[in-house]
Design an enzyme around this catalytic site. Structure first.
Site, mmCIF file in Angstrom:
data_model
loop_
_atom_site.group_PDB
_atom_site.id
_atom_site.type_symbol
_atom_site.label_atom_id
_atom_site.label_comp_id
_atom_site.label_asym_id
_atom_site.label_seq_id
_atom_site.Cartn_x
_atom_site.Cartn_y
_atom_site.Cartn_z
ATOM 1 N N LYS A 7 0.800 -1.001 0.028
ATOM 2 C CA LYS A 7 0.111 0.188 -0.139
ATOM 3 C C LYS A 7 0.864 1.249 -0.005
ATOM 4 C CE LYS A 7 -4.340 1.669 3.007
ATOM 5 N NZ LYS A 7 -4.863 2.019 1.345
HETATM 6 N N1 PPE Z 1 -8.057 -1.251 -2.463
HETATM 7 C C1 PPE Z 1 -7.172 0.488 -2.691
HETATM 8 C C2 PPE Z 1 -6.753 0.302 -3.703
HETATM 9 C C3 PPE Z 1 -7.644 0.983 -1.347
HETATM 10 O O1 PPE Z 1 -6.473 1.989 -1.174
HETATM 11 C C4 PPE Z 1 -8.364 0.189 -0.114
HETATM 12 C C5 PPE Z 1 -7.859 0.155 0.943
HETATM 13 C C6 PPE Z 1 -8.688 -1.102 -0.639
HETATM 14 C C7 PPE Z 1 -8.531 -2.111 -0.993
HETATM 15 C C8 PPE Z 1 -8.957 -1.593 0.690
HETATM 16 O O2 PPE Z 1 -7.933 -2.636 2.410
HETATM 17 P P1 PPE Z 1 -8.661 -2.586 3.764
HETATM 18 O O3 PPE Z 1 -9.071 -1.276 3.926
HETATM 19 O O4 PPE Z 1 -7.363 -3.386 4.063
HETATM 20 O O5 PPE Z 1 -9.743 -3.510 3.398
HETATM 21 N N2 PPE Z 1 -8.239 2.904 0.830
HETATM 22 C C9 PPE Z 1 -8.025 3.292 2.048
HETATM 23 C C10 PPE Z 1 -7.831 4.490 1.728
HETATM 24 C C11 PPE Z 1 -8.477 5.317 0.820
HETATM 25 C C12 PPE Z 1 -8.012 6.768 0.901
HETATM 26 O O6 PPE Z 1 -8.915 7.109 0.757
HETATM 27 O O7 PPE Z 1 -7.242 6.925 1.886
HETATM 28 C C13 PPE Z 1 -8.726 3.227 2.988
HETATM 29 O O8 PPE Z 1 -9.953 2.558 3.111
HETATM 30 O O9 PPE Z 1 -8.176 3.341 4.371
#
Ligand code: PPE
Length: 309
Positions: free
Chosen positions: A157
């Site tokens: 990430k």
């Molecule tokens: N895909 C992507 C591309 C992504 O950024 C997130 C989280 C997820 C899937 C879901 O992952 P998880 O949070 O572990 O279930 N995105 C983060 C950032 C959002 C933002 O705008 O900044 C979040 O949800 O915290």
């Protein structure tokens, strides 16, 4: 954004407005940062951070993929998260740890740059709107493809890869949709700009596999576990764009977005949130609020819960 008072920076709490980095920080120029998004909830026994250890473990794995080491042990990071919540007097909040290559080296060989860490927390409400959570959102497939696994590892990430999400988000937002869906380089469904995606068809729940160039979402994992415990079959497989149009239900998952129903994709109406989406939303809400003992191991209480009885 809604400001809080203190931010944890490299081991100590500083005032919100003093939490600054140098303009020549490596991470600012080249996107060489890794971060997490975590939520804490006002749960039945106190303020609880959802799957904190899993988020901190992913942060370490993200850093390692860029040959960075998080310069604080896991337990100190955990205490840092607890510290920003309690010192700011926060209840339910969003927590953003970031590990970045700092100031001192320019150019693309960064291994000599210092690695800085901070942890901020603030109140962040429904990411895709309260109405979206209740009634579903309208989405559109972006013309921007998700970055391929051999371009940038989707499993890390990292700051830089979000340029891809930002382009997709702006494009679909300008077209009047709440969220973007990205296809990968192979043309299969990858994810949302900041969420994983699931479809339900004839009772079967499917979600793209890690090989589809997605982030290994912690909410995605939670929902797969919850769904199986509720007796549903869940498969990880490649999804064609048209499967979104023909699905009985489609929803997104993410820390910020939580479990958000999708009402339409590319103007194909899927309909109001369906029963499986509703059930998963409900169990997820119970889990994060400490109302379902099946999932209590996912909660890390900032204020220890009162002993039972
Ligand atoms: N895909 C992507 C591309 C992504 O950024 C997130 C989280 C997820 C899937 C879901 O992952 P998880 O949070 O572990 O279930 N995105 C983060 C950032 C959002 C933002 O705008 O900044 C979040 O949800 O915290």
């Amino acid at each position: 954004m809604q400001e809080a008072e203190k931010i944890w920076m490299n081991g100590s709490l500083v005032d919100w407005h003093d939490a600054k980095v140098h303009v020549l920080s490596h991470g600012l120029h080249y996107g060489s940062s890794v971060f997490e998004g975590i939520r804490a909830y006002d749960a039945e026994g106190g303020v609880a951070v959802f799957r904190l250890d899993d988020h901190l473990a992913r942060l370490e794995r993200s850093a390692a993929q860029y040959f960075m080491e998080v310069p604080f042990p896991r337990e100190e990071m955990r205490q840092g998260v607890h510290g920003v919540i309690s010192s700011n007097g926060l209840g339910a909040c969003y927590i953003r740890p970031i590990v970045l290559r700092g100031y001192g080296v320019m150019g693309l060989h960064p291994l000599e740059a210092p690695v800085d860490v901070s942890i901020a927390a603030w109140v962040w409400g429904a990411y895709l709107g309260e109405d979206g959570l209740r009634n579903g959102i309208d989405t559109k497939v972006s013309s921007w493809r998700r970055i391929g696994n051999n371009t940038i590892p989707a499993t890390a990430k990292a700051g830089g890869q979000y340029l891809n999400s930002i382009l997709a988000k702006i494009e679909t937002h300008k077209a009047g949709y709440a969220e973007a869906i990205l296809l990968n380089e192979q043309g299969m469904v990858a994810d949302g700009s900041g969420e994983n995606i699931f479809v339900v068809k004839d009772g079967l729940i499917s979600t793209p596999p890690l090989s589809a160039a997605i982030l290994e979402g912690i909410t995605r994992n939670s929902i797969m576990e919850i769904a199986r415990a509720e007796g549903y079959d869940v498969v990880e497989r490649d999804l064609a764009r048209s499967e979104l149009y023909n699905a009985d239900e489609v929803f997104m998952t993410g820390t910020a977005a939580e479990v958000c129903p999708i009402r339409s994709v590319d103007d194909h109406v899927i309909g109001p949130p369906g029963p499986i989406t509703r059930r998963l939303q409900e169990v997820f809400e119970d889990a994060v609020h400490g109302r379902d003992p099946r999932w209590s191991q996912w909660l890390d209480y900032v204020t220890a819960p009162a002993p039972a009885g």
